[in-house]
Motif scaffolding. Structure first.
Motif, PDB file in Angstrom:
ATOM      1  N   MET A 182     -35.313  15.598   7.108  1.00 28.83           N
ATOM      2  CA  MET A 182     -35.653  14.361   7.794  1.00 28.83           C
ATOM      3  C   MET A 182     -36.440  13.433   6.880  1.00 28.83           C
ATOM      4  O   MET A 182     -36.160  12.249   6.804  1.00 28.83           O
ATOM      5  N   LYS A 183     -37.404  13.983   6.148  1.00 24.21           N
ATOM      6  CA  LYS A 183     -38.218  13.160   5.261  1.00 24.21           C
ATOM      7  C   LYS A 183     -37.402  12.664   4.073  1.00 24.21           C
ATOM      8  O   LYS A 183     -37.587  11.534   3.627  1.00 24.21           O
ATOM      9  N   ASN A 222     -34.227  11.969   4.136  1.00 23.64           N
ATOM     10  CA  ASN A 222     -33.411  10.886   4.676  1.00 23.64           C
ATOM     11  C   ASN A 222     -34.190   9.576   4.719  1.00 23.64           C
ATOM     12  O   ASN A 222     -33.649   8.514   4.413  1.00 23.64           O
ATOM     13  N   LYS A 223     -35.448   9.641   5.115  1.00 26.03           N
ATOM     14  CA  LYS A 223     -36.295   8.451   5.195  1.00 26.03           C
ATOM     15  C   LYS A 223     -36.531   7.869   3.808  1.00 26.03           C
ATOM     16  O   LYS A 223     -36.416   6.658   3.613  1.00 26.03           O
ATOM     17  N   SER A 254     -33.253   6.294   2.574  1.00 28.63           N
ATOM     18  CA  SER A 254     -32.947   5.003   3.202  1.00 28.63           C
ATOM     19  C   SER A 254     -33.879   3.908   2.696  1.00 28.63           C
ATOM     20  O   SER A 254     -33.447   2.764   2.513  1.00 28.63           O
ATOM     21  N   LYS A 261     -29.770   3.881   9.495  1.00 29.38           N
ATOM     22  CA  LYS A 261     -29.297   3.894  10.880  1.00 29.38           C
ATOM     23  C   LYS A 261     -29.903   2.728  11.660  1.00 29.38           C
ATOM     24  O   LYS A 261     -31.081   2.422  11.540  1.00 29.38           O
TER      25      LYS A 261
END
Length: 103
Positions: free
Chosen positions: A1-2, A4-5, A8, A74
């Motif tokens: 999750m981190k 991905n952040k 992005s 997203k």
């Protein structure tokens, strides 16, 4: 999750840099700036001509980064994700006018 952040955010920063480069090249091209910036160069070019060639070279990387932004960042609304392609479309139109105008 981190990851991905972070990814992005990196793609967004690269897109911002690409848009700034597009603006930097589009202004002399659109205004048809005829100043020769480097008159002692091997092939001196007017500013609008050099900007058109720079946008031609930068079109493919810009499309790739815009596509990464489309895929990785997203949005809550699906159609809003297509806004990532606006710089690519603008660059494509300018490059097309550069090449069609030179024929």
């Amino acid at each position: 999750m981190k990851i991905n952040k972070v990814l992005s955010i990196a793609v967004t920063v690269i897109n911002i840099i690409g848009v700034l480069c597009l603006i930097y090249c589009a202004i002399p091209y659109v205004t048809h700036d005829t100043v020769v910036r480097n008159p002692d160069a091997m092939i001196p070019a007017e500013a609008w001509d050099a900007a058109g060639m720079a946008m031609t070279i930068g079109l493919i990387p810009l499309v790739q980064v815009n596509f990464l932004g489309f895929m990785l960042v997203k949005c809550k609304k699906k159609p809003a994700r297509f806004l990532w392609f606006i710089p690519s479309v603008v660059c494509l139109v300018l490059v097309a006018s550069y090449w069609i105008g030179s024929i």
